[in-house]
Design a protein around this motif. Structure first.
Motif, PDB file in Angstrom:
ATOM      1  N   LEU A 227       0.823  -1.200   0.000  1.00  0.00           N
ATOM      2  CA  LEU A 227       0.000   0.000   0.000  1.00  0.00           C
ATOM      3  C   LEU A 227       0.860   1.254   0.000  1.00  0.00           C
ATOM      4  O   LEU A 227       0.553   2.227  -0.689  1.00  0.00           O
ATOM      5  CB  LEU A 227      -0.947   0.007   1.194  1.00  0.00           C
ATOM      6  N   ALA A 228       1.960   1.235   0.750  1.00  0.00           N
ATOM      7  CA  ALA A 228       2.867   2.383   0.744  1.00  0.00           C
ATOM      8  C   ALA A 228       3.477   2.576  -0.643  1.00  0.00           C
ATOM      9  O   ALA A 228       3.605   3.718  -1.123  1.00  0.00           O
ATOM     10  CB  ALA A 228       3.964   2.190   1.789  1.00  0.00           C
ATOM     11  N   ALA A 229       3.835   1.476  -1.312  1.00  0.00           N
ATOM     12  CA  ALA A 229       4.377   1.577  -2.668  1.00  0.00           C
ATOM     13  C   ALA A 229       3.335   2.149  -3.620  1.00  0.00           C
ATOM     14  O   ALA A 229       3.646   2.989  -4.476  1.00  0.00           O
ATOM     15  CB  ALA A 229       4.830   0.196  -3.145  1.00  0.00           C
ATOM     16  N   LEU A 230       2.085   1.709  -3.467  1.00  0.00           N
ATOM     17  CA  LEU A 230       1.001   2.240  -4.287  1.00  0.00           C
ATOM     18  C   LEU A 230       0.822   3.733  -4.037  1.00  0.00           C
ATOM     19  O   LEU A 230       0.670   4.518  -4.985  1.00  0.00           O
ATOM     20  CB  LEU A 230      -0.291   1.479  -3.985  1.00  0.00           C
ATOM     21  N   HIS A 231       0.855   4.144  -2.772  1.00  0.00           N
ATOM     22  CA  HIS A 231       0.714   5.563  -2.443  1.00  0.00           C
ATOM     23  C   HIS A 231       1.859   6.384  -3.048  1.00  0.00           C
ATOM     24  O   HIS A 231       1.632   7.504  -3.537  1.00  0.00           O
ATOM     25  CB  HIS A 231       0.671   5.761  -0.930  1.00  0.00           C
ATOM     26  N   ARG A 232       3.088   5.863  -3.021  1.00  0.00           N
ATOM     27  CA  ARG A 232       4.228   6.595  -3.583  1.00  0.00           C
ATOM     28  C   ARG A 232       4.040   6.826  -5.075  1.00  0.00           C
ATOM     29  O   ARG A 232       4.286   7.932  -5.581  1.00  0.00           O
ATOM     30  CB  ARG A 232       5.536   5.839  -3.326  1.00  0.00           C
ATOM     31  N   ILE A 233       3.607   5.779  -5.787  1.00  0.00           N
ATOM     32  CA  ILE A 233       3.407   5.930  -7.231  1.00  0.00           C
ATOM     33  C   ILE A 233       2.234   6.857  -7.501  1.00  0.00           C
ATOM     34  O   ILE A 233       2.285   7.703  -8.405  1.00  0.00           O
ATOM     35  CB  ILE A 233       3.192   4.550  -7.887  1.00  0.00           C
ATOM     36  N   HIS A 234       1.178   6.713  -6.712  1.00  0.00           N
ATOM     37  CA  HIS A 234       0.008   7.579  -6.885  1.00  0.00           C
ATOM     38  C   HIS A 234       0.389   9.043  -6.669  1.00  0.00           C
ATOM     39  O   HIS A 234      -0.043   9.931  -7.410  1.00  0.00           O
ATOM     40  CB  HIS A 234      -1.092   7.176  -5.915  1.00  0.00           C
ATOM     41  N   ALA A 235       1.229   9.320  -5.678  1.00  0.00           N
ATOM     42  CA  ALA A 235       1.668  10.697  -5.427  1.00  0.00           C
ATOM     43  C   ALA A 235       2.493  11.231  -6.588  1.00  0.00           C
ATOM     44  O   ALA A 235       2.385  12.414  -6.963  1.00  0.00           O
ATOM     45  CB  ALA A 235       2.484  10.758  -4.138  1.00  0.00           C
ATOM     46  N   GLU A 236       3.298  10.353  -7.198  1.00  0.00           N
ATOM     47  CA  GLU A 236       4.131  10.759  -8.329  1.00  0.00           C
ATOM     48  C   GLU A 236       3.286  11.194  -9.525  1.00  0.00           C
ATOM     49  O   GLU A 236       3.690  12.091 -10.277  1.00  0.00           O
ATOM     50  CB  GLU A 236       5.041   9.598  -8.723  1.00  0.00           C
ATOM     51  N   ILE A 237       2.140  10.557  -9.699  1.00  0.00           N
ATOM     52  CA  ILE A 237       1.352  10.803 -10.923  1.00  0.00           C
ATOM     53  C   ILE A 237       0.084  11.616 -10.677  1.00  0.00           C
ATOM     54  O   ILE A 237      -0.696  11.808 -11.610  1.00  0.00           O
ATOM     55  CB  ILE A 237       0.970   9.471 -11.597  1.00  0.00           C
ATOM     56  N   GLN A 238      -0.133  12.099  -9.455  1.00  0.00           N
ATOM     57  CA  GLN A 238      -1.426  12.707  -9.135  1.00  0.00           C
ATOM     58  C   GLN A 238      -1.719  13.977  -9.930  1.00  0.00           C
ATOM     59  O   GLN A 238      -2.883  14.372 -10.056  1.00  0.00           O
ATOM     60  CB  GLN A 238      -1.509  13.012  -7.641  1.00  0.00           C
ATOM     61  N   ASN A 239      -0.705  14.621 -10.472  1.00  0.00           N
ATOM     62  CA  ASN A 239      -0.933  15.850 -11.225  1.00  0.00           C
ATOM     63  C   ASN A 239      -1.172  15.603 -12.711  1.00  0.00           C
ATOM     64  O   ASN A 239      -1.324  16.565 -13.476  1.00  0.00           O
ATOM     65  CB  ASN A 239       0.244  16.802 -11.038  1.00  0.00           C
ATOM     66  N   PHE A 240      -1.203  14.349 -13.119  1.00  0.00           N
ATOM     67  CA  PHE A 240      -1.424  14.036 -14.535  1.00  0.00           C
ATOM     68  C   PHE A 240      -2.916  13.801 -14.793  1.00  0.00           C
ATOM     69  O   PHE A 240      -3.634  13.332 -13.924  1.00  0.00           O
ATOM     70  CB  PHE A 240      -0.628  12.794 -14.951  1.00  0.00           C
TER      71      PHE A 240
END
Length: 240
Positions: A227-240
Motif C-alpha cells: 500500500l505504501a508503494a502504491l501511495h508513492r506511485i500515486h503521489a508521483e502521478i497525481q498531477n497528470f
C-alpha cells in the motif's frame, strides 16, 4: 456493485498486476490495497488456476478488474469468450489484434450486447518483444510500425483502445486523440528492476507520453509494504 466503476470522479490510472499462482496469494495482496487508488489485472496464470469465481470476488470487493486473457482465436470462439467475460462484471478485457478485423469486430459486437459492457481493448506488440524478436516470428520492420498498424485496425473496429508500450504512446496519442485508451505495461519506478520487460518507462514518463492507464506488478506486489508503494506511485502521478 463496484462503486468506483460508476463514479466519474474516481478513475485510478494504476492497474496492479495480480501475477500470482493462486487466489490465497492474490487475496493477501488485495486486502492491503485500496480500490480508490488502483484497479486489478487478472492474467492467464491466476485465471487458469482459480477461474471466474476469483474475478467475481474481486469485483464484489469493489475493484475494477482488467481481465487480461488476450483472446486470439476464430471470431465465433472469441465472441463467446468475450460475452462470458462480460457477464463477470469486469471493467476491461482484451483480445489480440493479430486475430484480425473479423475477430475484433465479433468481439466488439459480443461485448456491446452485455448488460454492463466492459471496455474492450486490443494487444498490439507484447512489451517483452523487440525488433529481433519480431523478426524471429517473421514480422520484419520496426516495432512502432507494427504497433501503429495494429492499433489502427483496433480503432477501425471501434475498440476502446490498445495495450502498448509507453514508448509508443506518443505516436498513438497523436494518431488517435485523447479518447483512445492506451494501457501500458512495462512500467517501473526509476529504482526498480527491469525484470523480463524490454521497453519500459517510469509512471510519470509514461503518462507524459500519453498513457491513460499503467499496469504495474512487482514494484507493488513484491514491496515490503504494497500500500505504501502504491501511495508513492500515486503521489508521483497525481498531477497528470
Amino acid at each position: 456493485m463496484n462503486e468506483f466503476m460508476n463514479d466519474p470522479k474516481i478513475d485510478p490510472k494504476i492497474i496492479v498486476a495480480l501475477d500470482y499462482p493462486d487466489a490465497a496469494s492474490a487475496n493477501r495482496l488485495v486486502t492491503q490495497l485500496d480500490p480508490g487508488l488502483c484497479r486489478l489485472k487478472v492474467g492467464k496464470e491466476l485465471f487458469t488456476a482459480e477461474g471466474p469465481a476469483l474475478v467475481s470476488s474481486l469485483v464484489e470487493k469493489g475493484y475494477g478488474v482488467f481481465l487480461d486473457l488476450k483472446f486470439h482465436d476464430i471470431p465465433n470462439t472469441v465472441a463467446k469468450a468475450c460475452a462470458a467475460a462480460s457477464r463477470l462484471g469486469v471493467w476491461m478485457l482484451n483480445v489480440h489484434a493479430l486475430g484480425g478485423r473479423a475477430m475484433m469486430a465479433a468481439a466488439r459486437e459480443a461485448v456491446d450486447q452485455a448488460a454492463n459492457p466492459p471496455l474492450l481493448i486490443a494487444v498490439t506488440v507484447l512489451t517483452s518483444m523487440d525488433r529481433q524478436a519480431l523478426n524471429d516470428v517473421g514480422l520484419a520492420g520496426e516495432v512502432r510500425s507494427h504497433v501503429l498498424h495494429l492499433a489502427r485496425m483496433a480503432d477501425e473496429c471501434n475498440l476502446a483502445g490498445v495495450v502498448c508500450s509507453a514508448q509508443e504512446a506518443p505516436l498513438l496519442r497523436t494518431e488517435f486523440g485523447n479518447d483512445f485508451l492506451l494501457v501500458t505495461p512495462g512500467i517501473r519506478p526509476a529504482d526498480a528492476s527491469l525484470d523480463d520487460q524490454s521497453r519500459v518507462l517510469t509512471p510519470a514518463a509514461a503518462l507524459r507520453n500519453g498513457a491513460s492507464h499503467l499496469v504495474i506488478g512487482r514494484p507493488i506486489t513484491q514491496a515490503a509494504d504494497p500500500l505504501a508503494a502504491l501511495h508513492r506511485i500515486h503521489a508521483e502521478i497525481q498531477n497528470f
